[in-house]
Each structure stands twice: as structure tokens, then as C-alpha cells.
Design an enzyme around this catalytic site. Structure first.
Site, PDB file in Angstrom:
ATOM      1  N   TYR A  42      24.589  51.850  77.473  1.00 27.95           N
ATOM      2  CA  TYR A  42      25.944  51.307  77.377  1.00 27.95           C
ATOM      3  C   TYR A  42      26.813  52.127  76.415  1.00 27.95           C
ATOM      4  O   TYR A  42      28.027  52.160  76.550  1.00 27.95           O
ATOM      5  CB  TYR A  42      25.897  49.864  76.860  1.00 27.95           C
ATOM      6  CG  TYR A  42      25.810  48.809  77.928  1.00 27.95           C
ATOM      7  CD1 TYR A  42      24.833  48.865  78.907  1.00 27.95           C
ATOM      8  CD2 TYR A  42      26.698  47.738  77.949  1.00 27.95           C
ATOM      9  CE1 TYR A  42      24.744  47.880  79.877  1.00 27.95           C
ATOM     10  CE2 TYR A  42      26.616  46.752  78.910  1.00 27.95           C
ATOM     11  CZ  TYR A  42      25.636  46.830  79.868  1.00 27.95           C
ATOM     12  OH  TYR A  42      25.558  45.849  80.816  1.00 27.95           O
ATOM     13  N   LYS A  85      10.651  51.108  80.885  1.00 31.93           N
ATOM     14  CA  LYS A  85      10.379  51.920  82.077  1.00 31.93           C
ATOM     15  C   LYS A  85       9.680  53.177  81.551  1.00 31.93           C
ATOM     16  O   LYS A  85      10.123  54.317  81.781  1.00 31.93           O
ATOM     17  CB  LYS A  85      11.698  52.225  82.814  1.00 31.93           C
ATOM     18  CG  LYS A  85      11.531  52.865  84.174  1.00 31.93           C
ATOM     19  CD  LYS A  85      10.949  51.941  85.241  1.00 31.93           C
ATOM     20  CE  LYS A  85      10.677  52.730  86.525  1.00 31.93           C
ATOM     21  NZ  LYS A  85       9.958  51.917  87.541  1.00 31.93           N
ATOM     22  N   ASP A 110      10.809  46.956  86.593  1.00 31.74           N
ATOM     23  CA  ASP A 110      10.803  46.541  87.999  1.00 31.74           C
ATOM     24  C   ASP A 110       9.792  45.411  88.212  1.00 31.74           C
ATOM     25  O   ASP A 110      10.076  44.408  88.875  1.00 31.74           O
ATOM     26  CB  ASP A 110      10.529  47.729  88.944  1.00 31.74           C
ATOM     27  CG  ASP A 110       9.359  48.594  88.514  1.00 31.74           C
ATOM     28  OD1 ASP A 110       8.830  48.409  87.390  1.00 31.74           O
ATOM     29  OD2 ASP A 110       8.953  49.466  89.309  1.00 31.74           O
ATOM     30  N   ASP A 114      20.652  43.106  80.374  1.00 36.50           N
ATOM     31  CA  ASP A 114      21.808  42.610  81.122  1.00 36.50           C
ATOM     32  C   ASP A 114      21.347  42.071  82.472  1.00 36.50           C
ATOM     33  O   ASP A 114      21.703  40.967  82.883  1.00 36.50           O
ATOM     34  CB  ASP A 114      22.808  43.765  81.314  1.00 36.50           C
ATOM     35  CG  ASP A 114      24.027  43.340  82.103  1.00 36.50           C
ATOM     36  OD1 ASP A 114      24.551  42.246  81.836  1.00 36.50           O
ATOM     37  OD2 ASP A 114      24.452  44.104  82.995  1.00 36.50           O
ATOM     38  N   ASP A 149      20.446  37.832  83.760  1.00 36.98           N
ATOM     39  CA  ASP A 149      21.097  37.154  84.892  1.00 36.98           C
ATOM     40  C   ASP A 149      20.053  36.547  85.825  1.00 36.98           C
ATOM     41  O   ASP A 149      20.200  35.424  86.311  1.00 36.98           O
ATOM     42  CB  ASP A 149      21.969  38.135  85.701  1.00 36.98           C
ATOM     43  CG  ASP A 149      23.423  38.136  85.232  1.00 36.98           C
ATOM     44  OD1 ASP A 149      23.659  37.815  84.053  1.00 36.98           O
ATOM     45  OD2 ASP A 149      24.307  38.459  86.050  1.00 36.98           O
TER      46      ASP A 149
HETATM   47  C1  IPM Z   1      27.043  40.437  79.781  1.00 38.64           C
HETATM   48  C2  IPM Z   1      28.122  41.047  80.632  1.00 38.64           C
HETATM   49  C3  IPM Z   1      28.683  42.245  79.901  1.00 38.64           C
HETATM   50  C4  IPM Z   1      27.561  43.262  79.745  1.00 38.64           C
HETATM   51  C5  IPM Z   1      29.931  42.880  80.551  1.00 38.64           C
HETATM   52  C6  IPM Z   1      31.029  41.865  80.755  1.00 38.64           C
HETATM   53  C7  IPM Z   1      30.430  44.047  79.770  1.00 38.64           C
HETATM   54  O1  IPM Z   1      27.623  41.355  81.884  1.00 38.64           O
HETATM   55  O2  IPM Z   1      27.340  40.052  78.627  1.00 38.64           O
HETATM   56  O3  IPM Z   1      25.913  40.313  80.258  1.00 38.64           O
HETATM   57  O4  IPM Z   1      27.300  44.031  80.654  1.00 38.64           O
HETATM   58  O5  IPM Z   1      26.943  43.261  78.683  1.00 38.64           O
HETATM   59 MG    MG Z   2      25.653  40.635  82.249  1.00 38.28          MG
END
Ligand code: IPM
Ligand code: MG
Length: 361
Positions: A141, A192, A224, A248, A252
Site C-alpha cells: 500500500y 506468501k 491462498d 484487506d 472482507d
Molecule cells: C479497508 C478499505 C481501505 C483499504 C480502502 C478504503 C483504502 O478497503 O479499510 O479495508 O484498502 O485499506
Molecule cells: Mg478493505
């Protein structure tokens, strides 16, 4: 002594969910005399519209001067065509980076009341309680160099750099081991290392650190496989630690196991437990302004803030219990609605939490 809380509602559903979280926080502040002072600042697209940049110096200074920040969500189609360097997301990334908020705690916990809302079979997720520790200020990032360049042959090439220095790995590793010690003493480090040198170093350092925490059962997993295992048998995990980008993505996936990303809070901490707290979900522009977004992730983020940065653990417990009670009462926003429950909007959900708190003093 008073403590300063900076509220940054942001874009999309941010303002409407934040209104509910702020309402609840203000009530607790008065009733328990917590001594919190609230300030507000724009961030993301809202700040671009007002000031031309996703985070102004004034807003950054306010954030620096606060004890904690409660953050909503940012971004939306309106700003997607802007140059990547001034998009709403940059405001969030800059806050994380300038304030050194390297330790991102993302719990994925299934409320038993919501087992039916998960996309997995209830028996796979019943009792699920995972905590992902994501490194937040390094990795691909932030690595330099980065950009889009034109090669000699005229073809364009995009490039980013995946780097982690030893000290960055050690500090997130320590946070993860310390967190594991407070839970079930089980830590899975995700990398990884079969392909990327940067995570080969990551694995080596995690293994070394593990020697200082002999009580913690440390395992390593390739990212993975970790993605697959999260969906196959998520209850094998307790604490997971990983870099910025893998975290990230995995957070999710883990969030969805719980039925809705609309339920999950997060904390981003610096070395002194000063922190920024935000729901794991995004700004959901498709439902923004309709009063149907789930405010519970933001309310639960406020609870984490009370616990980790403000020193009000008992108040945090009380607020979390209130959220659970509201689920017991059958209230559901659209994202967690199942047959037989009562569908409510954003404000009604906030009100329901407030009502439980009012009757629980
Ligand atoms: C998160 C989001 C952020 C990230 C974005 C909005 C920059 O997806 O906090 O998970 O990628 O960190
Ligand atoms: Mg995110």
C-alpha cells in the site's frame, strides 16, 4: 480530565450511520460522565468537495490532537474519476500513515442471533470468533517506487513495491502475539513465503518472535490456502496476523462469514493505543441517503474506541451488550434480515440501541 474524540463521518452511508453512533455515545457520555468532548472534521469526498483535498491539514491536526477518532466511510462514484493521488481513499490512507496507526484489529465474530444470515452453514460458523491483525501502514500500500510509467516501446506499465522492514514486522508481530495471549493463545501468520521474499522474511521474523511467546501456538499459512480455509473451516482460526494487502482481502472474507460486514467494527492503533475506529464496511453509495444502512458496525467501533483508547472498558461492555440485546429483540436492518425478524432502518436501529441503554442504567 476530558478526552477528545474526533468524528469523521465521511461519505456515502457514513453520515447516517455516524449520526446513530454519535447519538449513542453522547448519551453514554452524559449518563456516565465520561468527560468526552466531540469535534467533527470532513474527510474523503466530502473534504474534496469542500476543500479540494481528501484530508486538510486542519483535519489532520485535529486528528493528531484527539485521543481517538471515530471514522465512518469514504468514497463513491462521484470521485472515482479523480487522479488516484487525490481520491477519497487517500484521506484515510494518509491518516493511517501520518498517525502511525500500524495495528489494525478486525474482529469477525458471529452473533448467535445472526447464524442464519451467514452464507455458510450454521454449524460451520456457530460460535465463530476470529480476530485478524492486519499491518496497516506498510507493505504494498505504501511501498516506493510506485506509479504508471511508459516503457521505451511506448507501452504503459503499472508498478507497486511490496516492502516490509524488520522493525515493521516485529511491531505488528508483537501486537499479534500480545493479542493472542489475551485470547486463546493461538496465532496463524499468513504470508506468501513460497513466492515473495518479503514474506519469507515475514515468516522468519514471526517464527523468531514466537520463541518469546512459548505459550502461543504459532502456525503459518500461505494466503491462498488461508482464503480457502476461512471458507472451508473458519473455526480453526483464532488470531490471524498478516500484511496490509492480504489483511484487506482476508478481513472482507472473514467478515462475510458472520452474515454481514455491516456488523463488524475495527480498531487501528499506534504504539500508544491512540487509535482510529471504523466499521469494516465501505461507503455503500448504492444505498446512501436511504436510511437503510446498518449502523451497528459503527456503534460497535465506538465500543472498541471506549475500550482501547479511552479506558472505559465497562462502558464498552455495556454498549456491546446493548447491541446484542437489540438483536435478541429481533430488530434487523436489511443486510441481516431473515424471515421472522423485524426489518428496521438506520435510525430505528440506533434508537433501539439507545432504548436498551436507557433501560439498563
Ligand atoms: C479497508 C478499505 C481501505 C483499504 C480502502 C478504503 C483504502 O478497503 O479499510 O479495508 O484498502 O485499506
Ligand atoms: Mg478493505
Amino acid at each position: 480530565m476530558s478526552k477528545k474524540v474526533l468524528i469523521m463521518a465521511g461519505d456515502g452511508i457514513g453520515p447516517e450511520i455516524m449520526e446513530q453512533a454519535e447519538k449513542v455515545l453522547r448519551f453514554l457520555n452524559e449518563e456516565e460522565s465520561l468527560g468526552l468532548e466531540f469535534e467533527h472534521a470532513l474527510v474523503g469526498g466530502a473534504s474534496i468537495d469542500a476543500a479540494g483535498v481528501p484530508l486538510t491539514e486542519d483535519a489532520l491536526n485535529l486528528a493528531r490532537a484527539s485521543d481517538a477518532i471515530l471514522f465512518g466511510s469514504i468514497g463513491g462514484p462521484k470521485w472515482e474519476s479523480l487522479d488516484i493521488s487525490i481520491r477519497p481513499e487517500k484521506g484515510l490512507l494518509r491518516l493511517r500513515s501520518e498517525m502511525d496507526l500500524f495495528g489494525n484489529l478486525r474482529p469477525a465474530m458471529l452473533y448467535p442471533q445472526l447464524a442464519d444470515a451467514s452464507s455458510l452453514k450454521p454449524e460451520l460458523v456457530a460460535g465463530l470468533d476470529i480476530l485478524i491483525v492486519r499491518e496497516l501502514t506498510g507493505g504494498i500500500y505504501f511501498g516506493q517506487p510506485r506509479g504508471i510509467r511508459t516503457l521505451d516501446n511506448g507501452e504503459r506499465q503499472g508498478f507497486n513495491t511490496y516492502v516490509y522492514s524488520e522493525s515493521e514486522i516485529i511491531r505488528i508481530g508483537r501486537l499479534a502475539f500480545e493479542t493472542a495471549m489475551k485470547r486463546n493463545k493461538k496465532l496463524c501468520s499468513v504470508d506468501k513465503a513460497n513466492v515473495l521474499e518479503v514474506t519469507e522474511l515475514w515468516r522468519e521474523i514471526m517464527t523468531d518472535l514466537g520463541k518469546q511467546y512459548p505459550e502461543v501456538e504459532l502456525s503459518h499459512m500461505y494466503v491462498d490456502n488461508a482464503a480457502m480455509q476461512l471458507i472451508r473451516a473458519p473455526k480453526q482460526f483464532d488470531v490471524m496476523v498478516t500484511g496490509n494487502m492480504f489483511g484487506d482481502i482476508l478481513s472482507d472474507a472473514a467478515a462475510m462469514l458472520t452474515g454481514s460486514i455491516g456488523m463488524l467494527p475495527s480498531a487501528s492503533l499506534d504504539a500508544n493505543s491512540k487509535g482510529m475506529y471504523e466499521p469494516c464496511h465501505g461507503s455503500a453509495p448504492d444505498i446512501a441517503g436511504q436510511g437503510m444502512a446498518n449502523p451497528l458496525a459503527t456503534i460497535l467501533s465506538a465500543a472498541m474506541m471506549l475500550r482501547y483508547s479511552l479506558g472505559y472498558g465497562a462502558t464498552a461492555d455495556r454498549l456491546e451488550a446493548a447491541v446484542s440485546a437489540v438483536l435478541d429483540q429481533g430488530y434487523r436492518t436489511a443486510d441481516i434480515y431473515t424471515d421472522g425478524t423485524e426489518k428496521v432502518g438506520t435510525a430505528q436501529m440506533g434508537e433501539a440501541v439507545l432504548n436498551v441503554l436507557k433501560s439498563s442504567n
